[in-house]
Scaffold this motif. Structure first.
Motif, short mmCIF file in Angstrom:
data_model
loop_
_atom_site.label_atom_id
_atom_site.label_comp_id
_atom_site.label_asym_id
_atom_site.label_seq_id
_atom_site.Cartn_x
_atom_site.Cartn_y
_atom_site.Cartn_z
N THR A 1 0.83 -1.20 0.00
CA THR A 1 0.00 0.00 0.00
C THR A 1 0.87 1.26 0.00
OG1 THR A 1 -1.82 -1.10 1.16
CG2 THR A 1 -1.73 1.31 1.30
N MET A 2 1.92 1.23 0.82
CA MET A 2 2.78 2.41 0.95
C MET A 2 3.58 2.69 -0.31
SD MET A 2 4.04 2.67 4.84
CE MET A 2 4.22 4.42 4.56
N VAL A 3 4.06 1.64 -0.97
CA VAL A 3 4.88 1.89 -2.16
C VAL A 3 4.05 2.55 -3.25
CG1 VAL A 3 4.59 -0.30 -3.42
CG2 VAL A 3 6.76 0.91 -3.53
N GLU A 4 2.77 2.23 -3.32
CA GLU A 4 1.92 2.85 -4.33
C GLU A 4 1.57 4.29 -3.95
OE1 GLU A 4 1.64 1.55 -7.18
OE2 GLU A 4 2.60 -0.31 -6.51
N ALA A 5 1.69 4.61 -2.66
CA ALA A 5 1.49 5.99 -2.23
C ALA A 5 2.70 6.85 -2.56
CB ALA A 5 1.20 6.04 -0.73
N GLU B 1 5.15 5.18 -12.83
CA GLU B 1 6.58 4.88 -12.85
C GLU B 1 7.40 6.05 -12.34
OE1 GLU B 1 7.48 3.75 -16.85
OE2 GLU B 1 6.37 1.86 -16.73
N ARG B 2 6.74 7.05 -11.77
CA ARG B 2 7.43 8.24 -11.29
C ARG B 2 7.17 8.46 -9.81
NH1 ARG B 2 6.40 12.70 -16.14
NH2 ARG B 2 7.33 11.46 -17.83
N GLN B 3 8.10 9.15 -9.18
CA GLN B 3 7.96 9.47 -7.78
C GLN B 3 7.13 10.74 -7.60
OE1 GLN B 3 10.90 10.06 -3.91
NE2 GLN B 3 11.64 10.72 -5.90
N LYS B 4 6.26 10.73 -6.62
CA LYS B 4 5.55 11.96 -6.26
C LYS B 4 6.56 12.93 -5.64
CE LYS B 4 1.25 9.46 -5.53
NZ LYS B 4 0.21 9.03 -4.55
N THR B 5 6.41 14.21 -5.93
CA THR B 5 7.45 15.16 -5.54
C THR B 5 6.95 16.20 -4.54
OG1 THR B 5 6.93 16.57 -7.44
CG2 THR B 5 8.66 14.91 -7.74
N LEU B 6 7.93 16.82 -3.88
CA LEU B 6 7.69 17.91 -2.93
C LEU B 6 8.11 19.23 -3.57
CD1 LEU B 6 9.29 16.18 0.17
CD2 LEU B 6 6.85 16.66 -0.10
#
Length: 261
Positions: free
Chosen positions: A179-183, A188-193
């Motif tokens: 669950t966490m890895v999909e969050a 195929e990209r990382q969510k960003t800050l």
């Protein structure tokens, strides 16, 4: 009457050292035990606490798992519950993203911010490795995957794979990680800050990375805004606290001193 918030499990060192405490947040698939080397090295000089984040370690059964914002709230609720109004914050990988989020939300609370290969600093991420790692159950499979988290000349610490396999035997552990890895990953990209906001933080900020990081590319440490200190180590992978613990402890202490002045 409203129930008091549940507190994250904590690993504590140097309680007699006094001063503003240092709080450590681990990365994806890890737990507080991954900070023992650093906490032990600093125990005579600082009071430190390392938390098990939701879905990890002793917090596998945390009621809300996956959403970064809720994880950050779980940390801040724990800080409030422990009465920690001011702290030095150190985060690795996913824990680095959570640390950054907390610092941006409550800058007045953070005396210094030290980030080890932090998540959220760019879209590139080894999504295949993280998804395989999230689903790995047996010690041999975990060992093979762990080797990709370390630099090519760095050995995986003895018994680390066995420790991880043991924690994943708990009911719901694999499901929590999946669950966490999909969050963390969007396709195929990382969510960003919004890392440009780092320069607005009033505290000293250090970012530490390794040139052989096969999870998050080192170039995400390049061109950071404002007076952010970037420390890039040759022949080091993603697991800096294991690969170069002396250097990490020294840089954390340097930032603690800078944030104390």
């Amino acid at each position: 009457m409203t129930d008091a918030p549940r507190l994250l499990p904590v690993q504590e060192f140097g309680a007699d050292a006094g001063g503003v405490p240092v709080v450590f947040l681990h990365g994806f698939g890890g737990d507080a035990a991954g900070w023992i080397n650093i906490q032990t090295a600093l125990a005579r000089r600082v009071h430190s606490l390392a938390f098990d984040l939701p879905g990890h370690g002793k917090a596998i059964d945390w009621p809300t798992i996956g959403h970064a914002g809720r994880t950050a709230h779980a940390v801040t609720d724990t800080l409030d519950g422990l009465g920690l109004e001011k702290l030095h914050l150190v985060g690795h990988s996913m824990g680095g993203a959570i640390s950054t989020m907390i610092a941006m939300r409550s800058p007045e609370r953070i005396a210094s911010l030290t980030l080890l290969a932090p998540g959220g600093f760019g879209e590139e991420i080894n999504h295949r490795l993280l998804r395989r790692y999230a689903s790995a159950r047996d010690e041999e499979q975990i060992q093979i995957l762990l080797e990709q988290f370390f630099g090519w000349e760095s050995a995986v610490p003895p018994k680390l794979a066995a420790h991880i396999a043991e924690t994943r035997a708990a009911p719901g552990a694999i499901e929590a990680l999946e669950t966490m890895v999909e969050a963390i990953i969007d396709g195929e990209r990382q969510k960003t800050l919004p890392r440009d906001k780092l320069e607005e933080l009033p505290c000293p900020v250090k970012v530490i990375w390794g040139t052989q990081d096969r999870v998050l590319p080192t170039r995400q440490a390049h061109r950071l805004p404002g007076p952010i200190a970037a420390h890039v180590f040759e022949r080091v992978g993603h697991m800096l606290q294991h690969e170069i613990p002396r250097e990490v402890a020294s840089l954390v202490m340097e930032n603690v001193r800078a944030g104390t002045n």
